[in-house]
Design a protein around this motif. Structure first.
Motif, PDB file in Angstrom:
ATOM      1  N   GLN A   6       0.893  -1.361  -0.079  1.00 59.45           N
ATOM      2  CA  GLN A   6       0.073   0.039   0.038  1.00 59.45           C
ATOM      3  C   GLN A   6       0.974   1.172   0.000  1.00 59.45           C
ATOM      4  OE1 GLN A   6      -2.653  -0.572   3.370  1.00 59.45           O
ATOM      5  NE2 GLN A   6      -4.099  -1.392   1.813  1.00 59.45           N
ATOM      6  N   ALA A   7       2.160   1.382  -0.447  1.00 65.42           N
ATOM      7  CA  ALA A   7       2.962   2.374  -0.444  1.00 65.42           C
ATOM      8  C   ALA A   7       2.404   3.229  -1.746  1.00 65.42           C
ATOM      9  CB  ALA A   7       4.335   2.041  -0.263  1.00 65.42           C
ATOM     10  N   ASN A   8       2.843   4.469  -1.408  1.00 65.29           N
ATOM     11  CA  ASN A   8       2.642   5.389  -2.256  1.00 65.29           C
ATOM     12  C   ASN A   8       3.740   5.889  -3.083  1.00 65.29           C
ATOM     13  OD1 ASN A   8       2.009   7.576  -4.189  1.00 65.29           O
ATOM     14  ND2 ASN A   8       1.208   8.804  -2.699  1.00 65.29           N
ATOM     15  N   LEU A   9       4.240   5.271  -3.956  1.00 67.29           N
ATOM     16  CA  LEU A   9       5.451   5.504  -4.961  1.00 67.29           C
ATOM     17  C   LEU A   9       5.122   6.065  -6.066  1.00 67.29           C
ATOM     18  CD1 LEU A   9       7.024   1.981  -4.414  1.00 67.29           C
ATOM     19  CD2 LEU A   9       7.664   4.096  -2.882  1.00 67.29           C
ATOM     20  N   SER A  10       3.987   6.947  -6.257  1.00 63.06           N
ATOM     21  CA  SER A  10       3.658   7.616  -7.353  1.00 63.06           C
ATOM     22  C   SER A  10       4.947   8.521  -7.832  1.00 63.06           C
ATOM     23  CB  SER A  10       2.348   8.405  -7.065  1.00 63.06           C
ATOM     24  OG  SER A  10       1.970   9.129  -8.518  1.00 63.06           O
ATOM     25  N   GLY A  11       5.232   8.534  -9.029  1.00 65.52           N
ATOM     26  CA  GLY A  11       6.165   9.546  -9.674  1.00 65.52           C
ATOM     27  C   GLY A  11       7.335   9.135  -9.222  1.00 65.52           C
ATOM     28  N   GLY A  47       2.039  -5.290  -2.969  1.00 69.33           N
ATOM     29  CA  GLY A  47       0.758  -5.508  -3.244  1.00 69.33           C
ATOM     30  C   GLY A  47      -0.130  -4.070  -2.746  1.00 69.33           C
ATOM     31  N   MET A  48      -0.964  -3.671  -3.675  1.00 65.59           N
ATOM     32  CA  MET A  48      -1.706  -2.641  -3.613  1.00 65.59           C
ATOM     33  C   MET A  48      -0.962  -1.398  -3.446  1.00 65.59           C
ATOM     34  SD  MET A  48      -4.574  -3.756  -0.818  1.00 65.59           S
ATOM     35  CE  MET A  48      -3.761  -4.833   0.270  1.00 65.59           C
ATOM     36  N   ALA A  49       0.044  -1.116  -4.049  1.00 62.62           N
ATOM     37  CA  ALA A  49       1.148  -0.053  -3.798  1.00 62.62           C
ATOM     38  C   ALA A  49       0.618   0.829  -5.287  1.00 62.62           C
ATOM     39  CB  ALA A  49       2.689  -0.471  -4.212  1.00 62.62           C
ATOM     40  N   ASN A  50       0.768   2.223  -4.968  1.00 60.58           N
ATOM     41  CA  ASN A  50       0.632   3.119  -6.133  1.00 60.58           C
ATOM     42  C   ASN A  50       1.995   3.491  -6.802  1.00 60.58           C
ATOM     43  OD1 ASN A  50      -0.101   5.249  -7.509  1.00 60.58           O
ATOM     44  ND2 ASN A  50      -0.896   6.546  -5.860  1.00 60.58           N
ATOM     45  N   LEU A  51       2.185   2.709  -7.789  1.00 61.16           N
ATOM     46  CA  LEU A  51       3.367   3.034  -8.792  1.00 61.16           C
ATOM     47  C   LEU A  51       2.802   3.752  -9.863  1.00 61.16           C
ATOM     48  CD1 LEU A  51       4.422  -0.580  -8.185  1.00 61.16           C
ATOM     49  CD2 LEU A  51       5.671   1.455  -7.332  1.00 61.16           C
ATOM     50  N   GLN A 104       0.365  -7.707  -6.877  1.00 64.43           N
ATOM     51  CA  GLN A 104      -0.930  -7.935  -6.694  1.00 64.43           C
ATOM     52  C   GLN A 104      -1.810  -6.592  -6.410  1.00 64.43           C
ATOM     53  OE1 GLN A 104      -2.461 -12.199  -5.981  1.00 64.43           O
ATOM     54  NE2 GLN A 104      -0.391 -12.011  -4.632  1.00 64.43           N
ATOM     55  N   CYS A 105      -2.774  -6.329  -7.084  1.00 64.40           N
ATOM     56  CA  CYS A 105      -3.575  -5.161  -6.956  1.00 64.40           C
ATOM     57  C   CYS A 105      -2.651  -3.510  -7.022  1.00 64.40           C
ATOM     58  CB  CYS A 105      -4.288  -5.339  -5.567  1.00 64.40           C
ATOM     59  SG  CYS A 105      -5.392  -6.557  -5.331  1.00 64.40           S
ATOM     60  N   ALA A 106      -1.492  -3.909  -7.447  1.00 67.12           N
ATOM     61  CA  ALA A 106      -0.803  -2.520  -7.697  1.00 67.12           C
ATOM     62  C   ALA A 106      -1.182  -1.860  -8.554  1.00 67.12           C
ATOM     63  CB  ALA A 106       0.689  -2.878  -7.691  1.00 67.12           C
ATOM     64  N   ASN A 107      -1.201  -0.577  -8.668  1.00 66.29           N
ATOM     65  CA  ASN A 107      -1.349   0.325 -10.063  1.00 66.29           C
ATOM     66  C   ASN A 107      -0.010   0.807 -10.437  1.00 66.29           C
ATOM     67  OD1 ASN A 107      -2.268   2.419 -11.677  1.00 66.29           O
ATOM     68  ND2 ASN A 107      -3.698   3.248 -10.080  1.00 66.29           N
ATOM     69  N   LEU A 108       0.302   0.497 -11.718  1.00 68.74           N
ATOM     70  CA  LEU A 108       1.393   0.611 -12.397  1.00 68.74           C
ATOM     71  C   LEU A 108       0.977   1.791 -13.554  1.00 68.74           C
ATOM     72  CD1 LEU A 108       2.189  -2.533 -11.450  1.00 68.74           C
ATOM     73  CD2 LEU A 108       4.142  -1.672 -11.900  1.00 68.74           C
TER      74      LEU A 108
END
Length: 118
Positions: A38-43, A57-61, A77-81
């Motif tokens: 669930q970490a926010n690694l966006s950008g 899993g469930m991380a914001n990438l 799993q459930c990560a947003n890339l």
């Protein structure tokens, strides 16, 4: 006297590059996979990062630069890339599911990732 807010963490706040690199180095030195569920690694710029075996899993990438990164055996799993740069990424044995979001046109199977049955 109570301290109700002392353990609250903002999961939506992005992790700084310095903190992330410290986490990666600590993980490599200890031999334990990195846990960033669930970490926010966006950008984030993770060019060449070794995230082998990491739990993402469930991380914001979204829009993350993962060029030349090693995510072999990682849990996605459930990560947003979406929008991530996955040029020359190593996804050998990485696990994903139907809820994992990939950049448009990206084929995770061709990159070596394995889809888990839901």
């Amino acid at each position: 006297m109570t301290h109700d807010n002392t353990n609250n963490v903002d999961n939506d706040a992005p992790i700084s590059r310095e903190v992330l690199l410290q986490l990666i180095n600590s993980s490599i030195q200890s031999g334990h996979p990195l846990y960033l569920v669930q970490a926010n690694l966006s950008g984030a710029n993770l060019f060449g990062a070794n995230l082998s075996g990491a739990s993402l899993g469930m991380a914001n990438l979204t829009n993350t630069k993962l060029t030349n990164a090693n995510l072999s055996g990682a849990n996605l799993q459930c990560a947003n890339l979406s929008g991530a740069n996955l040029t020359r990424i190593n996804l050998t044995g990485a696990k994903y599911n139907a809820d994992t979001i990939w950049p448009n046109g990206f084929d995770p199977v061709l990159a070596g990732a394995i889809k888990n049955a839901d």
